[in-house]
Write a protein that holds these residues in place. Structure first.
Motif, mmCIF file in Angstrom:
data_model
loop_
_atom_site.group_PDB
_atom_site.id
_atom_site.type_symbol
_atom_site.label_atom_id
_atom_site.label_comp_id
_atom_site.label_asym_id
_atom_site.label_seq_id
_atom_site.Cartn_x
_atom_site.Cartn_y
_atom_site.Cartn_z
ATOM 1 N N UNK B 137 0.838 -1.208 0.000
ATOM 2 C CA UNK B 137 0.000 0.000 0.000
ATOM 3 C C UNK B 137 0.867 1.250 0.000
ATOM 4 N N UNK B 159 -4.890 3.737 -5.817
ATOM 5 C CA UNK B 159 -3.762 2.944 -5.307
ATOM 6 C C UNK B 159 -4.293 1.784 -4.485
ATOM 7 N N UNK B 160 -3.903 0.551 -4.830
ATOM 8 C CA UNK B 160 -4.309 -0.622 -4.055
ATOM 9 C C UNK B 160 -3.079 -1.475 -3.741
ATOM 10 N N UNK B 161 -3.253 -2.441 -2.829
ATOM 11 C CA UNK B 161 -2.134 -3.315 -2.478
ATOM 12 C C UNK B 161 -2.519 -4.780 -2.629
#
Lengths: 422, 193
Positions: B137, B159-161
């Motif tokens: 992240x 934005x993702x992880x």
């Protein structure tokens, strides 16, 4: 005679301790160890009529339960053998009768006897379908534990873990010994981080169907509910054993923080007000305190905090990567994963971070430890055999037993005790 | 596709309008529906065919232009989706290489305003699942922040992880690890129509 031997063992331990003292990560645990398991005789059941067991004969299930329990050491014998039992100091033995009934069911009469006097200490009868024999025998074994120790055994508990099925991580559950496996999730993205809801009503886990980690609740019937959808990314669930409340990590704007939420209402509040990132919360047995991992010191380390989010204190100092701490059900120890030279290993320490004991070493990666609800055992995942599988060991690191096989199995979480059905 | 049809129809309309002018017949309504009237006359058939042909070729040209545009976008998307931003072990700050690459990415995104980008943060296999999601992240957010600072509209960037769940390369050596510590772009095109 016995006393002298014990003294000798004790003296040997006393001698051994100082020589280890210089090395912080190695010590000798004098909790349960091979010295203190109780030998118990295990005799095959008398069978009336030819019985085809779906998995194993009852005495083999009992022997396995005994050896896995961390309390006993099975002394197998083909029949009652007082000489053998005396020699091995097995003061009790278990056996029984098995009868095949005309309706296809099996009647199991299970007995616990005192070896010397042949007094019946415990007798239980079960009439079950062939597939449920394991469950019945586990149930009897937990009654044996209760009769001899006055404590609840874990033979009737279960594990939830992640299994790679057709290349996809799916959440499955099984008996604590790896048998009677059942797939719980079906979604084709990623399913991971399963934990048990209060009273084992279902699981909470993480799924990536929205191309990001999100928490879901699922019942064993397969009914799914998205949780805390007000947040974009949620993971690291931890269930409060008393209230069922959830602690979990929320990622927003690059910062990961722990929130505290109610699964029923969906409301959640920030649990900690720290500048650092926080993951892997874990409740203490009576939910009065919480462990978590923070990178506030520049590397992931374990911290403890009161249940109201006050009084943060650091637990681990050794090494540069200590993560996923979890409080033992007895409340006296913490188990966690530490990484050194890129290898993961499992350690325990006292509540103040002292008295560090390394439980695994020189056997691949060992991670994701989870306590049995009686605190005697730790299940974990290891790639020591080539690919990741689930293992159980005693809390002192001894008696490591693999309980899964096949494609990759990881991330075990032990259930709570199941309420006994009367 | 629907655009091509629309354009072809416009081509027809224009062609008939031009035909009407050349015959010096005052045409007040240059609508496609008026095209049906002259078509009744067999005398005008040749001219009609010629005009239709030229409209056809116009449409073909336009289709080719669209196809080229589509190929250009596709190539650009492919490039964005193959050019990953790499990170050092357990770090989420941008290396000089990463910044150079991101400046090029930002240039594309500033110009191609229809691109919607998800930045995925990934880690290598070392460490726990939990910590690696937070590390991923941080990586994706650092990349997103760089692009926003360059002038890309923040609303088009997510934005993702994925933590360590989706390695690009299998293996447990530095060669594999270094390829897996990355931010990856997933691109879709906003539908403005």
């Amino acid at each position: 005679m016995n006393k002298i031997k014990l003294l000798f063992v004790f003296a040997a331990l006393m001698l051994a301790v100082p020589s280890f003292a210089a090395i912080d990560t190695i010590a000798v645990d004098v909790g349960i160890s091979v010295f203190q398991t109780m030998p118990i005789g295990v005799v095959p059941f008398e069978e009336e009529g030819k019985i085809k067991w779906t998995s194993e004969a009852p005495h083999l299930i009992l022997a396995r339960d005994a050896n896995l329990s961390g309390r006993f050491e099975a002394v197998p014998s083909d029949q009652f053998d007082l000489v053998l039992f005396s020699k091995k100091r097995a003061r009790q033995y278990v056996t029984g009768n098995a009868t095949k009934l005309s309706n296809g069911k099996i009647k199991l009469d299970c007995y616990l006897y005192a070896a010397e006097t042949k007094d019946l200490l415990l007798g239980e009868s079960y009439t079950v379908k062939p597939y449920d024999v394991r469950q019945a025998v586990h149930s009897f074994f937990d009654k044996v534990v209760y009769r001899l120790f006055g404590e609840r055994g874990v033979a009737t508990t279960k594990l939830a873990y992640v299994s790679k099925i057709d290349g996809t991580k799916q959440v499955v559950i099984s008996d604590y010994d790896g048998f009677s496996r059942r797939q719980i999730t079906r979604d084709s993205s990623i399913n991971m981080m399963p934990v048990w809801q209060k009273n084992n009503k279902g699981l909470v886990y993480v799924n990536f169907r929205n191309q990001r980690p999100n928490l879901y609740a699922i019942t064993f019937g397969g009914k799914e509910t998205p949780l805390f959808t007000q947040f974009k990314q949620t993971f690291s669930p931890a269930v409060n054993p008393k209230t069922g409340e959830l602690l979990f990590s929320v990622t927003d704007g690059g910062k990961t923080e722990i929130y505290r939420g109610d699964m029923k209402t969906g409301s959640a509040q920030k649990f900690l007000h720290l500048k650092s990132n926080q993951v892997s919360p874990s409740w203490s047995p009576f939910a009065s305190e919480v462990l978590f991992t923070s990178d506030r010191g520049g590397s992931p380390q374990v911290y403890a905090v009161g249940k109201d989010g006050s009084d943060v204190r650091r637990i681990t100092y050794m090494g540069h990567y200590n993560e996923r701490a979890s409080w033992s059900p007895e409340g006296d120890r913490i188990v966690y994963t530490s990484m050194d030279d890129g290898k993961m290993n499992i350690y325990t320490c006292a509540l103040d971070g002292t008295d560090i004991i390394q439980l695994t070493s020189n056997a691949g990666n060992n991670e994701h430890p989870t306590w049995s609800p009686d605190g005697k055992l730790i299940a974990f995942a290891s790639d020591r055999g080539g690919n990741y599988q689930i293992y159980i060991m005693r809390k002192d690191g001894s008696s490591v037993t693999r309980i899964t096989s096949g494609t990759e199995n990881t991330s075990p979480t032990w259930s709570w005790f199941f309420d006994e059905k009367k | 596709m629907s655009k091509i049809i629309k354009f072809a129809m416009m081509g027809f309309a224009l062609a008939f309008f031009a035909w009407g002018c050349s015959k010096e017949k005052p045409e007040t309504d240059p609508n496609p529906k008026t095209a049906e009237a002259p078509a009744d006359s067999l005398l005008n058939l040749d001219a009609l065919i010629a005009d239709t042909l030229s409209a056809d070729s116009l449409a073909r040209l336009e289709a080719e232009r669209l196809e080229a545009e589509r190929a250009r976008l596709e190539e650009m998307i492919n490039r964005l989706m193959t050019e990953d931003v790499y990170f050092d072990y357990d770090r989420s700050d941008l290396t000089e290489n990463a910044k150079r690459l991101l400046a090029q990415v930002a240039e594309i995104l500033v110009n191609e305003t229809r691109f919607i980008v998800t930045v995925e943060g990934h880690t290598d296999a070392r460490g726990t699942e939990d910590y690696n999601i937070s590390l991923g992240a941080r990586r994706s957010t650092v990349v997103r922040d760089f692009l926003v600072a360059y002038g890309v509209d923040a609303g088009r960037l997510m934005a993702v992880s994925y933590g360590k769940e989706r390695p690009k390369v299998q293996g447990s050596d530095e060669a594999a690890y270094s390829k897996n510590r990355r931010a990856h772009f997933r691109v879709s095109i906003a539908n403005n129509e």
